[in-house]
Design a protein around this motif. Structure first.
Motif, PDB file in Angstrom:
ATOM      1  N   UNK A   1      34.433  48.467  46.044  1.00  0.00           N
ATOM      2  CA  UNK A   1      34.014  49.967  46.566  1.00  0.00           C
ATOM      3  C   UNK A   1      34.935  50.734  45.147  1.00  0.00           C
ATOM      4  N   UNK A   2      36.727  50.273  45.624  1.00  0.00           N
ATOM      5  CA  UNK A   2      37.093  51.614  44.613  1.00  0.00           C
ATOM      6  C   UNK A   2      37.289  50.939  42.988  1.00  0.00           C
ATOM      7  N   UNK A   3      36.608  49.675  42.897  1.00  0.00           N
ATOM      8  CA  UNK A   3      36.639  49.354  41.213  1.00  0.00           C
ATOM      9  C   UNK A   3      35.400  50.317  41.146  1.00  0.00           C
ATOM     10  N   UNK A   4      34.754  49.919  42.276  1.00  0.00           N
ATOM     11  CA  UNK A   4      32.866  50.147  41.061  1.00  0.00           C
ATOM     12  C   UNK A   4      33.260  52.222  41.261  1.00  0.00           C
ATOM     13  N   UNK A   5      33.807  52.855  41.706  1.00  0.00           N
ATOM     14  CA  UNK A   5      33.864  54.223  41.814  1.00  0.00           C
ATOM     15  C   UNK A   5      34.721  54.907  40.293  1.00  0.00           C
ATOM     16  N   UNK A   6      35.828  53.486  40.214  1.00  0.00           N
ATOM     17  CA  UNK A   6      36.792  53.863  39.498  1.00  0.00           C
ATOM     18  C   UNK A   6      36.123  54.280  38.139  1.00  0.00           C
ATOM     19  N   UNK A   7      35.130  53.194  38.032  1.00  0.00           N
ATOM     20  CA  UNK A   7      34.191  52.315  37.003  1.00  0.00           C
ATOM     21  C   UNK A   7      33.918  53.978  36.179  1.00  0.00           C
ATOM     22  N   UNK A   8      32.840  55.034  37.487  1.00  0.00           N
ATOM     23  CA  UNK A   8      32.294  56.207  37.433  1.00  0.00           C
ATOM     24  C   UNK A   8      33.478  57.210  36.845  1.00  0.00           C
ATOM     25  N   UNK A   9      34.551  57.324  37.129  1.00  0.00           N
ATOM     26  CA  UNK A   9      35.753  58.180  37.173  1.00  0.00           C
ATOM     27  C   UNK A   9      36.372  59.070  38.528  1.00  0.00           C
ATOM     28  N   UNK A  10      35.451  58.299  39.734  1.00  0.00           N
ATOM     29  CA  UNK A  10      36.404  58.970  41.063  1.00  0.00           C
ATOM     30  C   UNK A  10      37.234  59.035  41.250  1.00  0.00           C
ATOM     31  N   UNK A  11      38.018  60.169  41.478  1.00  0.00           N
ATOM     32  CA  UNK A  11      39.182  59.970  42.021  1.00  0.00           C
ATOM     33  C   UNK A  11      38.914  60.313  43.763  1.00  0.00           C
ATOM     34  N   UNK A  12      40.402  59.449  44.359  1.00  0.00           N
ATOM     35  CA  UNK A  12      40.187  59.329  45.753  1.00  0.00           C
ATOM     36  C   UNK A  12      41.266  60.535  46.263  1.00  0.00           C
ATOM     37  N   UNK A  13      41.014  61.318  47.710  1.00  0.00           N
ATOM     38  CA  UNK A  13      41.987  62.174  48.452  1.00  0.00           C
ATOM     39  C   UNK A  13      41.238  61.647  49.560  1.00  0.00           C
ATOM     40  N   UNK A  14      42.776  61.966  49.995  1.00  0.00           N
ATOM     41  CA  UNK A  14      43.023  61.402  51.605  1.00  0.00           C
ATOM     42  C   UNK A  14      43.505  62.831  52.281  1.00  0.00           C
TER      43      UNK A  14
ATOM     44  N   UNK B   1      36.357  60.886  46.092  1.00  0.00           N
ATOM     45  CA  UNK B   1      35.697  59.712  47.761  1.00  0.00           C
ATOM     46  C   UNK B   1      36.890  59.414  48.113  1.00  0.00           C
ATOM     47  N   UNK B   2      37.347  59.298  48.964  1.00  0.00           N
ATOM     48  CA  UNK B   2      37.937  59.089  50.747  1.00  0.00           C
ATOM     49  C   UNK B   2      37.428  57.987  51.017  1.00  0.00           C
ATOM     50  N   UNK B   3      38.227  57.088  52.055  1.00  0.00           N
ATOM     51  CA  UNK B   3      37.553  55.916  53.582  1.00  0.00           C
ATOM     52  C   UNK B   3      38.359  56.190  54.256  1.00  0.00           C
ATOM     53  N   UNK B   4      38.121  56.158  55.299  1.00  0.00           N
ATOM     54  CA  UNK B   4      38.565  56.032  56.791  1.00  0.00           C
ATOM     55  C   UNK B   4      38.384  56.375  58.481  1.00  0.00           C
TER      56      UNK B   4
END
Length: 426
Positions: A28-41, A105-108
């Motif tokens: 998931x992290x790799x695919x979202x990175x391909x589209x330029x999405x940044x992680x937030x926590x 994007x986020x996960x948790x």
């Protein structure tokens, strides 16, 4: 004394299971990175009002499913039942939305008090994707193209189908709600218990009823698309054109409304039929009014969430977890006798320097040759290195394949790293 056990519906993820979770999260992290999405926590605890104002006080989540408590100051706090509201709160609070667009994007963990069942728990995990500041259907299309790429990457392309709908503006839904309630009032006694309750509080949710009797009544009910405003209708038509151009197959489902108050215009669900009963694995839509509801400036937004437990269950059911994911080790270094313990630890450390991409486990705790070989096998390693009195005397190392019938080799110690590099790359 009774043993303390985990709370029902809140599960431990054991060491044997975490490689699959890591694989899913990394993909998931790799695919979202391909589209330029940044992680937030974000924190897992928020003020209760955040969810009452965003999700809606008459939704099932707020009425029946939230874990809410008072802290020592008497403030009402809630374990987050979903991530969108917290993400919108964080983005507004930290000035991330002023005159700019955001892809995050986020996960948790999320928490809802409901009856635990396979793939649905009281503590569960989601991946959420949220986009702010983009009003057009192109960002809606990007999210659906992105998720289609994710399914393809996981090997799920033939196991997830897309349903979309437009639920228009708040005003369009208010007008439709009046017509729907007027129609359903005629059949109130025949509706299922949940639908009777929702008739007063959240009638659009009745469209999603699983009751056969209620669904029969809904066949002749007014349709939402007849109440859509021109802007929502145009937005939806352009979205369909973009999906068609991208080769994304979809079905328009007029009964798809989503259960949270903040949604408007585009809504969608990715559904699988590969888990027995039909199951939603990803869902979302536009929520252009949410930031303003939370006290911020009007900000258009769209996003989705996917349940990680259900996604993993689907991958495991279809045997789509790569075999390499479950191999926890590449090399297992054994030490036969007290004299070999220190040299074995040093050998393992040298190999970690020379083979940084591989997992090398050192045997600790003594034991016979047989017991050490059993542990080497259970580790999932492809090769065991054997270091005993003979090897120490000869300055050599035994190299034993664990997954093939190849014979054991005796190698000079200085050649071990080279031999392993060649063997592990095959």
């Amino acid at each position: 004394m009774a043993k303390i056990q985990a709370i029902r519906g809140m599960n431990d993820i054991l060491p044997e299971q975490t490689p699959v979770w890591q694989y899913v999260e990394a993909t998931v992290r790799k695919v979202l990175g391909q589209y330029g999405y940044q992680e937030i926590r974000m924190p897992i605890v928020e003020q209760t009002d955040l969810f009452k104002r965003s999700i809606g006080e008459v939704t099932d989540i707020v009425e029946k499913e939230m874990y809410t408590f008072e802290d020592r100051n008497g403030d009402s706090l809630t374990l987050r039942p979903e991530g969108t509201a917290g993400c919108a709160r964080a983005a507004e609070e930290h000035g991330l939305l002023f005159n700019q667009t955001r892809r995050m994007w986020y996960t948790g963990q999320m928490f809802r008090y409901e009856r635990p069942q396979k793939g649905r728990y009281r503590q569960f995990h989601q991946v959420g994707v949220e986009c702010f500041g983009m009003a057009g259907p192109d960002i809606d299309a990007e999210l659906l193209i992105l998720t289609a790429r994710l399914w393809k990457t996981f090997g799920l392309a033939g196991h997830a189908r897309l349903e979309i709908n437009s639920i228009g503006t708040a005003e369009a839904r208010r007008n439709y709600r009046e017509a729907l309630v007027a129609y359903l009032q005629q059949f109130k006694a025949e509706l299922d218990e949940d639908s009777q309750r929702r008739l007063e509080s959240n009638p659009l949710r009745i469209l999603d009823s699983k009751s056969a009797a209620t669904r029969k009544i809904l066949e002749q009910a007014p349709k939402l698309d007849a109440w859509l405003d021109d802007e929502s209708r145009d937005h939806f038509e352009r979205l369909k054109q973009l999906l068609d151009a991208a080769g994304i197959t979809y079905t328009v489902n007029p009964a798809l409304v989503r259960g949270l108050d903040y949604y408007g215009k585009t809504v969608f669900e990715w559904i699988t039929d590969s888990l027995g009963a039909q199951g939603t694995i990803c869902a979302g839509g536009r929520y252009d009014g949410l930031v303003e509801q939370l006290g911020g400036k009007p900000t258009v937004a769209v996003g989705f969430a996917m349940g990680v437990e259900r996604l993993i269950l689907l991958l495991e059911t279809l045997n789509l977890i790569p075999e390499s994911v479950n191999n926890q080790a590449d090399v297992y270094v054994t030490a036969m006798g007290d004299q070999a313990v220190a040299p074995a630890l040093l050998l393992a450390e040298e190999l970690r320097d020379q083979l940084p991409g591989y997992t090398i486990i050192s045997h600790c705790g003594a034991g016979s040759f047989k017991s050490q070989m059993k542990k080497a096998d259970r580790s999932g390693a492809r090769y065991a290195l054997i270091l005993g009195d003979n090897e120490l005397q000869n300055q050599s190392v035994g190299l034993k394949p664990l997954r093939t019938d190849e014979p054991q080799q005796e190698l000079p110690r200085q050649q071990v790293a080279e031999a392993l590099t060649q063997a592990l790359s095959q």
